[in-house]
Design a protein around this motif. Structure first.
Motif, mmCIF file in Angstrom:
data_model
loop_
_atom_site.group_PDB
_atom_site.id
_atom_site.type_symbol
_atom_site.label_atom_id
_atom_site.label_comp_id
_atom_site.label_asym_id
_atom_site.label_seq_id
_atom_site.Cartn_x
_atom_site.Cartn_y
_atom_site.Cartn_z
ATOM 1 N N ARG A 179 0.840 -1.128 -0.066
ATOM 2 C CA ARG A 179 -0.023 0.229 -0.098
ATOM 3 C C ARG A 179 0.820 1.227 0.116
ATOM 4 O O ARG A 179 2.070 1.068 0.187
ATOM 5 C CB ARG A 179 -0.965 0.264 1.114
ATOM 6 N N ARG A 180 0.338 2.374 -0.378
ATOM 7 C CA ARG A 180 1.055 3.756 -0.327
ATOM 8 C C ARG A 180 1.166 3.992 1.215
ATOM 9 O O ARG A 180 0.505 3.631 2.211
ATOM 10 C CB ARG A 180 0.064 4.906 -0.676
ATOM 11 N N ALA A 181 2.436 4.684 1.453
ATOM 12 C CA ALA A 181 2.822 4.821 2.786
ATOM 13 C C ALA A 181 2.103 6.034 3.131
ATOM 14 O O ALA A 181 1.751 6.969 2.537
ATOM 15 C CB ALA A 181 4.255 5.375 2.648
ATOM 16 N N GLU A 182 1.853 6.175 4.565
ATOM 17 C CA GLU A 182 1.322 7.149 5.171
ATOM 18 C C GLU A 182 2.075 7.854 6.311
ATOM 19 O O GLU A 182 2.986 7.026 6.765
ATOM 20 C CB GLU A 182 -0.001 6.601 5.709
ATOM 21 N N LEU A 183 1.714 8.973 6.961
ATOM 22 C CA LEU A 183 2.304 9.601 7.813
ATOM 23 C C LEU A 183 2.695 8.841 9.012
ATOM 24 O O LEU A 183 3.620 8.727 9.566
ATOM 25 C CB LEU A 183 1.750 11.095 7.986
ATOM 26 N N ARG A 238 10.187 13.532 6.033
ATOM 27 C CA ARG A 238 10.168 12.874 4.887
ATOM 28 C C ARG A 238 8.773 12.535 4.138
ATOM 29 O O ARG A 238 8.602 12.937 3.163
ATOM 30 C CB ARG A 238 11.076 11.870 4.703
ATOM 31 N N LEU A 239 7.773 12.166 5.102
ATOM 32 C CA LEU A 239 6.650 11.554 4.636
ATOM 33 C C LEU A 239 5.922 12.800 4.409
ATOM 34 O O LEU A 239 5.002 12.786 3.567
ATOM 35 C CB LEU A 239 6.043 10.591 5.732
ATOM 36 N N LYS A 240 5.890 13.858 5.170
ATOM 37 C CA LYS A 240 5.217 15.230 5.047
ATOM 38 C C LYS A 240 5.477 15.828 3.753
ATOM 39 O O LYS A 240 4.729 16.497 3.048
ATOM 40 C CB LYS A 240 5.312 15.952 6.200
ATOM 41 N N GLN A 241 6.765 15.593 3.273
ATOM 42 C CA GLN A 241 7.245 16.309 2.059
ATOM 43 C C GLN A 241 7.591 15.589 0.981
ATOM 44 O O GLN A 241 8.195 15.906 -0.033
ATOM 45 C CB GLN A 241 8.890 17.016 2.635
ATOM 46 N N VAL A 242 6.850 14.420 0.848
ATOM 47 C CA VAL A 242 6.917 13.536 -0.372
ATOM 48 C C VAL A 242 6.095 14.283 -1.603
ATOM 49 O O VAL A 242 5.238 14.929 -1.512
ATOM 50 C CB VAL A 242 6.054 12.285 -0.138
ATOM 51 N N SER A 283 15.904 8.831 12.889
ATOM 52 C CA SER A 283 14.784 9.194 13.986
ATOM 53 C C SER A 283 13.508 8.913 13.338
ATOM 54 O O SER A 283 13.411 9.087 12.183
ATOM 55 C CB SER A 283 15.422 10.527 14.396
ATOM 56 N N VAL A 284 12.736 8.831 14.054
ATOM 57 C CA VAL A 284 11.376 8.921 13.784
ATOM 58 C C VAL A 284 10.786 10.341 13.259
ATOM 59 O O VAL A 284 10.086 10.376 11.956
ATOM 60 C CB VAL A 284 10.244 8.370 14.993
ATOM 61 N N GLU A 285 11.227 11.197 13.694
ATOM 62 C CA GLU A 285 10.952 12.586 13.447
ATOM 63 C C GLU A 285 11.559 12.721 11.910
ATOM 64 O O GLU A 285 10.861 13.283 11.065
ATOM 65 C CB GLU A 285 11.645 13.591 14.346
ATOM 66 N N ASP A 292 5.950 11.512 -6.868
ATOM 67 C CA ASP A 292 6.546 10.383 -6.383
ATOM 68 C C ASP A 292 5.627 9.411 -5.563
ATOM 69 O O ASP A 292 4.554 9.726 -5.378
ATOM 70 C CB ASP A 292 7.617 10.727 -5.383
ATOM 71 N N THR A 293 6.172 8.032 -5.838
ATOM 72 C CA THR A 293 5.244 7.107 -5.279
ATOM 73 C C THR A 293 6.080 6.432 -4.028
ATOM 74 O O THR A 293 7.144 6.028 -4.366
ATOM 75 C CB THR A 293 4.767 6.102 -6.164
ATOM 76 N N LEU A 294 5.538 6.453 -2.692
ATOM 77 C CA LEU A 294 6.271 5.798 -1.696
ATOM 78 C C LEU A 294 5.270 4.564 -1.252
ATOM 79 O O LEU A 294 4.201 4.981 -0.619
ATOM 80 C CB LEU A 294 6.705 6.666 -0.565
ATOM 81 N N LEU A 295 5.672 3.450 -1.645
ATOM 82 C CA LEU A 295 4.960 2.172 -0.911
ATOM 83 C C LEU A 295 5.833 1.447 0.136
ATOM 84 O O LEU A 295 6.443 1.592 0.481
ATOM 85 C CB LEU A 295 4.798 1.261 -2.162
#
Length: 172
Positions: free
Chosen positions: A5-9, A42-46, A35-37, A50-53
């Protein structure tokens, strides 16, 4: 069972655990001790192009895959990709499932002709996976990146869409 599936925050903590795996960060350009932060940012700024799965195996996020379309007008037919699989889940088909889904997107939905990647020359498992999907080595970057205090080489690999006609290059 593997679920893609697509990555989520809210995946940041689980992605951080994947990239905290010794072989995972050693096989990428990531640094140890992410770090988690950092992953939340990174996830906020995709980039929306782009596709991140992510791959979820028995309810646990165990791998990621990204497809990054080139932004320059004359290179929009190409995208680069990257994979990361948690050390304890290699050899279970995670990379195959992620790569198959990325290439489905590239071939059937994103109008991509060329998919590119860089892989360290000593990563035989990854090279085997990429060869299985039609990637070919196009060149080798000597002393490409620092890993564990030593500069290591990497291959440039690419795969062309299997059904797209190409204009042959002819001599002048």
């Amino acid at each position: 069972m593997i679920f893609i599936r697509r990555a989520e925050l809210n995946d940041a903590a689980q992605i951080q655990r994947v990239y905290a795996s010794t072989n995972t960060y050693a096989g990428t350009l990531q640094l140890p001790h992410p770090s988690v932060e950092m992953w939340q940012e990174r996830l906020k700024q995709v980039n929306p192009d782009d596709t991140l799965l992510v791959a979820v195996y028995d309810g646990v996020l165990v791998g990621t895959a990204g497809l990054h379309i080139e932004s320059k007008a004359r290179r929009r037919h190409a995208a680069s990709l990257g994979l990361g699989i948690a050390d304890s889940f290699t050899g279970r088909g995670i990379g195959t499932a992620l790569l198959a889904e990325l290439l489905n997107l590239a071939d059937n939905w994103l109008n991509l002709l060329r998919t590119e990647l860089t892989v360290f020359t000593d990563n035989a498992h990854a090279i085997h996976l990429y060869n299985k999907f039609g990637f070919e080595i196009e060149g080798t970057f000597r002393s490409y990146a620092l890993r564990n205090g030593v500069y290591v080489d990497a291959h440039s690999m690419a795969r062309l869409h299997p059904k797209q006609p190409r204009i042959p290059v002819t001599g002048r």
